[in-house]
Every structure is written in C-alpha cells, then in structure tokens.
Design a protein around this motif. Sequence first.
Motif, PDB file in Angstrom:
ATOM      1  N   ASN A 128       3.025   2.328  -2.148  1.00 15.13           N
ATOM      2  CA  ASN A 128       3.274   1.663  -0.858  1.00 15.13           C
ATOM      3  C   ASN A 128       4.315   0.557  -0.975  1.00 15.13           C
ATOM      4  O   ASN A 128       4.130  -0.551  -0.465  1.00 15.13           O
ATOM      5  N   GLY A 129       5.389   0.868  -1.679  1.00 14.41           N
ATOM      6  CA  GLY A 129       6.449  -0.122  -1.802  1.00 14.41           C
ATOM      7  C   GLY A 129       6.036  -1.359  -2.584  1.00 14.41           C
ATOM      8  O   GLY A 129       6.558  -2.447  -2.334  1.00 14.41           O
ATOM      9  N   GLY A 130       5.123  -1.192  -3.512  1.00 17.37           N
ATOM     10  CA  GLY A 130       4.678  -2.318  -4.329  1.00 17.37           C
ATOM     11  C   GLY A 130       3.504  -3.079  -3.747  1.00 17.37           C
ATOM     12  O   GLY A 130       3.021  -4.030  -4.359  1.00 17.37           O
ATOM     13  N   LEU A 131       3.027  -2.672  -2.567  1.00 20.64           N
ATOM     14  CA  LEU A 131       1.915  -3.380  -1.936  1.00 20.64           C
ATOM     15  C   LEU A 131       0.576  -3.053  -2.593  1.00 20.64           C
ATOM     16  O   LEU A 131      -0.395  -3.807  -2.452  1.00 20.64           O
ATOM     17  N   SER A 132       0.508  -1.924  -3.281  1.00 18.21           N
ATOM     18  CA  SER A 132      -0.707  -1.533  -3.996  1.00 18.21           C
ATOM     19  C   SER A 132      -0.356  -1.321  -5.460  1.00 18.21           C
ATOM     20  O   SER A 132       0.643  -0.668  -5.783  1.00 18.21           O
ATOM     21  N   LYS A 133      -1.182  -1.879  -6.343  1.00 20.46           N
ATOM     22  CA  LYS A 133      -0.952  -1.764  -7.773  1.00 20.46           C
ATOM     23  C   LYS A 133      -2.226  -1.264  -8.435  1.00 20.46           C
ATOM     24  O   LYS A 133      -3.330  -1.642  -8.020  1.00 20.46           O
ATOM     25  N   ILE A 154     -10.122  -0.162 -23.852  1.00 21.70           N
ATOM     26  CA  ILE A 154     -10.175  -1.112 -24.959  1.00 21.70           C
ATOM     27  C   ILE A 154     -11.528  -0.959 -25.631  1.00 21.70           C
ATOM     28  O   ILE A 154     -12.562  -1.153 -24.998  1.00 21.70           O
ATOM     29  N   ASN A 155     -11.483  -0.616 -26.916  1.00 18.35           N
ATOM     30  CA  ASN A 155     -12.695  -0.260 -27.643  1.00 18.35           C
ATOM     31  C   ASN A 155     -13.342   0.921 -26.908  1.00 18.35           C
ATOM     32  O   ASN A 155     -12.751   1.960 -26.775  1.00 18.35           O
ATOM     33  N   ASP A 156     -14.519   0.761 -26.380  1.00 15.30           N
ATOM     34  CA  ASP A 156     -15.150   1.871 -25.660  1.00 15.30           C
ATOM     35  C   ASP A 156     -15.329   1.557 -24.178  1.00 15.30           C
ATOM     36  O   ASP A 156     -16.128   2.173 -23.496  1.00 15.30           O
ATOM     37  N   ILE A 157     -14.545   0.590 -23.664  1.00 18.86           N
ATOM     38  CA  ILE A 157     -14.644   0.204 -22.254  1.00 18.86           C
ATOM     39  C   ILE A 157     -13.388   0.656 -21.507  1.00 18.86           C
ATOM     40  O   ILE A 157     -12.268   0.383 -21.936  1.00 18.86           O
ATOM     41  N   THR A 158     -13.586   1.339 -20.398  1.00 20.56           N
ATOM     42  CA  THR A 158     -12.480   1.725 -19.527  1.00 20.56           C
ATOM     43  C   THR A 158     -12.344   0.702 -18.412  1.00 20.56           C
ATOM     44  O   THR A 158     -13.254   0.526 -17.605  1.00 20.56           O
ATOM     45  N   PHE A 159     -11.207   0.023 -18.391  1.00 15.15           N
ATOM     46  CA  PHE A 159     -10.922  -0.949 -17.341  1.00 15.15           C
ATOM     47  C   PHE A 159      -9.981  -0.302 -16.325  1.00 15.15           C
ATOM     48  O   PHE A 159      -8.970   0.297 -16.699  1.00 15.15           O
ATOM     49  N   ARG A 160     -10.322  -0.461 -15.052  1.00 12.83           N
ATOM     50  CA  ARG A 160      -9.475   0.058 -13.972  1.00 12.83           C
ATOM     51  C   ARG A 160      -9.051  -1.106 -13.079  1.00 12.83           C
ATOM     52  O   ARG A 160      -9.889  -1.828 -12.552  1.00 12.83           O
ATOM     53  N   PHE A 161      -7.743  -1.249 -12.945  1.00  7.14           N
ATOM     54  CA  PHE A 161      -7.180  -2.383 -12.199  1.00  7.14           C
ATOM     55  C   PHE A 161      -6.772  -1.941 -10.805  1.00  7.14           C
ATOM     56  O   PHE A 161      -6.173  -0.882 -10.615  1.00  7.14           O
ATOM     57  N   HIS A 162      -7.109  -2.768  -9.811  1.00  7.96           N
ATOM     58  CA  HIS A 162      -6.710  -2.553  -8.420  1.00  7.96           C
ATOM     59  C   HIS A 162      -6.160  -3.883  -7.897  1.00  7.96           C
ATOM     60  O   HIS A 162      -6.852  -4.904  -7.944  1.00  7.96           O
ATOM     61  N   GLY A 163      -4.952  -3.897  -7.408  1.00 12.82           N
ATOM     62  CA  GLY A 163      -4.381  -5.140  -6.911  1.00 12.82           C
ATOM     63  C   GLY A 163      -3.250  -4.901  -5.938  1.00 12.82           C
ATOM     64  O   GLY A 163      -3.016  -3.776  -5.480  1.00 12.82           O
ATOM     65  N   GLY A 164      -2.532  -5.959  -5.611  1.00  9.78           N
ATOM     66  CA  GLY A 164      -1.437  -5.877  -4.658  1.00  9.78           C
ATOM     67  C   GLY A 164      -1.810  -6.471  -3.317  1.00  9.78           C
ATOM     68  O   GLY A 164      -2.985  -6.657  -2.991  1.00  9.78           O
ATOM     69  N   LYS A 165      -0.796  -6.784  -2.534  1.00 15.14           N
ATOM     70  CA  LYS A 165      -1.017  -7.444  -1.249  1.00 15.14           C
ATOM     71  C   LYS A 165      -1.817  -6.590  -0.272  1.00 15.14           C
ATOM     72  O   LYS A 165      -2.483  -7.125   0.615  1.00 15.14           O
ATOM     73  N   ALA A 166      -1.760  -5.265  -0.425  1.00 13.97           N
ATOM     74  CA  ALA A 166      -2.474  -4.380   0.497  1.00 13.97           C
ATOM     75  C   ALA A 166      -3.934  -4.174   0.092  1.00 13.97           C
ATOM     76  O   ALA A 166      -4.677  -3.486   0.793  1.00 13.97           O
ATOM     77  N   THR A 167      -4.362  -4.774  -1.001  1.00  9.21           N
ATOM     78  CA  THR A 167      -5.723  -4.568  -1.491  1.00  9.21           C
ATOM     79  C   THR A 167      -6.738  -5.097  -0.487  1.00  9.21           C
ATOM     80  O   THR A 167      -6.624  -6.223   0.005  1.00  9.21           O
ATOM     81  N   ASN A 168      -7.758  -4.273  -0.211  1.00 14.29           N
ATOM     82  CA  ASN A 168      -8.801  -4.638   0.746  1.00 14.29           C
ATOM     83  C   ASN A 168     -10.159  -4.449   0.096  1.00 14.29           C
ATOM     84  O   ASN A 168     -10.399  -3.463  -0.597  1.00 14.29           O
ATOM     85  N   SER A 169     -11.063  -5.377   0.333  1.00 12.20           N
ATOM     86  CA  SER A 169     -12.376  -5.306  -0.305  1.00 12.20           C
ATOM     87  C   SER A 169     -13.164  -4.078   0.118  1.00 12.20           C
ATOM     88  O   SER A 169     -14.058  -3.619  -0.603  1.00 12.20           O
TER      89      SER A 169
END
Length: 408
Positions: free
Chosen positions: A96-101, A107-122
């Motif tokens: 979305n043009g950089g609005l969503s990241k 890391i080790n045995d943990i999967t981290f999933r990142f959600h960010g950007g100006k369009a991020t909604n709870s």
Amino acid sequence: MSCFRWTTRNIIIILMMMYVGFSCWMIFSLLGFFNGTTDKGSPILSEVMLDKNTGHEENEFMKLINRKEVHIWDKAGGTGLYLWEDILNGDIESENGGLSKYGTVIINDITFRFHGGKATNSQEIDLKTQHLILILNTRVPSKIPTASYWMDRIETLPQLRSVIVLLLGDEQCRNQWMDEYTEYYRGELKSIFVVYDDRRIGNGLWHQWPLGVAKYRKFEVQPQLINLQGVRQHMCNFLGTVYQQSSREYLMNLIKSSNLDCMMKVRFEWQPHETEESLYEYMRALGNSDLTLSPVGLNSECYRMFEACAYGSVPVVEDVMTPGDCGDPTTHPNATTAPFKLIKRFNPPFIFVKSWDELPAILDRERNMPLAEKVKRRLELLQWYDKFKSEMKSVFLDVVNDGFFSIS
C-alpha cells in the motif's frame, strides 16, 4: 460338527489378519487426515496457506505443533522499526505504498511476525493470537487516546494468553496512564519496556529500553559515508534544533564565540521529518566528524547518541537530568538523579560532560591525538554499539521467553 482349534498355526494366522487390518485402517486414516477429512468426511487441519512473508506453505497442523509464535504490532513507527531491524535483525516488506509493513523472523525456536505502518489498525489483529507485543507511542499526551484504544483491544482477543508492551514513553517520564491497564490486565500483561525512564523500572514488570536511532526519519547507515581510516573533515559536529534558554542555545553561542573547530547547523523549530538533502548532510557529518555533540533536549537521551555510534563518531553527552519525573527521588522512590542508567550499565566509550564549558579542553586533546589512536577509537565504538544491540536483543528475548513460554 467341526470345532475350531487354538493351534499355534491358527493363532499366528489370526494375529497376521489383525495386523493387516490395523495397517489398512491406519493407511486410510492418514490419507483422510492429510486430505483434510476424517472418516466422517468433516474438514480437519487441512487449511493450507501461502505465507506472504516467507513464501512457504504453512498448514494449521504445523501451527498447532509450533506454538512459539509471537505477533508484534507496531503503532510507534521508529521505535518498532528499531526493535525489528536493528535489534532483531528482521527484514521489512511494504504494501500500500509503504503504509503497511510486515516481516517474519525466526530466532531460536520463536517465530516473530511484525505488523506495522501508518495503515495498521488494531482490528486487524488475528483473533487466534496467543502471544502479542504492542509497540505504542505516548511521547506526548495527545498520543495517549490512540495507545489506550490499542490496549483496549486486548480483552477482545479470545485466545490471547500473554502481552508485552514496548512504550515510547513520555519524555518527562509521566506514564501514569498505564496504571489502570497494569491492574486490569494483571494476568495477561507480562512486561512493559519503556523508552526514557519510569519510577517503576526494576519492579519486575517495567524494563528500560533504549531510544535508538530515528528510523521514522529514515535514518540508516550508509557505509560509504563513514570515513573509518582517514583524517575526518570535522573535529566535531552539532546539527539539531535549538530551544530558547536551553543548554543547546548555550552550546551554540559557545561554538560561535570561541571559534571552535566544529561543524554546526541549527534550526529553531523542531521538524518531525528530514528532507533527503538534510538527512544526507546529517549522516555525512556524522561519518566525517571525530566527535558528535549531544546536548540534552526535552529528555537527556537523544537519537543523536546512537546515530553517532553507528557512524563511529564519539558522542559527547551532556550528563545532566532534565526537568520532570525521571530523576526526582522526592516524588518517586526508585528515581535517581543520574541519567542514562541503562546505557551506563554497558560502559559506553562516550565522553560525558556536566557543562559545555568543558568542550574547549576536550577539543584541545583531540588536536593532539594521533590518527592511529582515533582510528582505533572508531573501531572500538562501532564494536561496542554492535555488542550493545546484541545485549539488548538478549534482554528482550529473555523477557519474551519468561513471559510467554516459561512453565511456572
């Protein structure tokens, strides 16, 4: 009338028939399982998705097996990106043009999933989320309603088991708005990391976190701008916002009146973003200065400290406490009048000053320092900063493991 005899031969035949029957049942059961149906024809663990972050197929069965999955939702911009890119070394993709990241890192045995950007909604948080990290910005009071909205989302997640909050806190360390949530979510809320300081740090729930670099201004390390081995163009630099009747104003006047050998470019109104030209000029100044002057702003801790480290320019840090609740032991028993508690634990190779009147003597020593010694110092600073980030990564992962996955 014939009678069945329990001979050894007959017993062996019966056992073989039972084995064949059981084997056939297992084969058809497994075929039904992996085709997504039971013997009754109902769907089971069959949803196969293409993960947009890794490009690999991922089914619900594997999700159930690998329960060490943490979702990071960032509503603080630079603070979240510093954690993700500089501390956890995760990659970022944009939509979305950089609005969503978004991004994924294991890391080790943990999967981290990142959600960010100006369009991020709870409302986008998956209802199946079990382990959640919220990154929120309450640096100024006007940001608190948005942060509260995200905190309120916690109770609507039916499968949520645990939460960690990373807070870009108030610059005067007034984070009392969190009190109602630490009480209400006493079971789910495992830890709070806070940038700057807070009177509750050290109580088991609150932890201090570094400000880091200004990722929201698109700060990055460009190796070609780092003069590592040669004579740097400037003995020191100060590029920043000057507030009236502040130590920054005093430093500016000192550099001018004493004709100190220091690159200086100031503005008198804070700007949230840089132009491409001003950002490049700033990074080039860091990479071509032996020292970077870091006067206090609204808080003692500044992005400039960490940005100078990234370019091998020794920070000269004003070691004084700024007004507010950060260092007032009379109102907060856990407070201290000494700033930089977190960073000083790691013995930074900085130059700390109590007054900018110390600067002329510091620059005199710089003039007499051999180039080889300066090069050695640059390398040591870069190594220290890498180690510092690695140590903060370990701290973060320890808190995640203890809060989310420890068996109590």
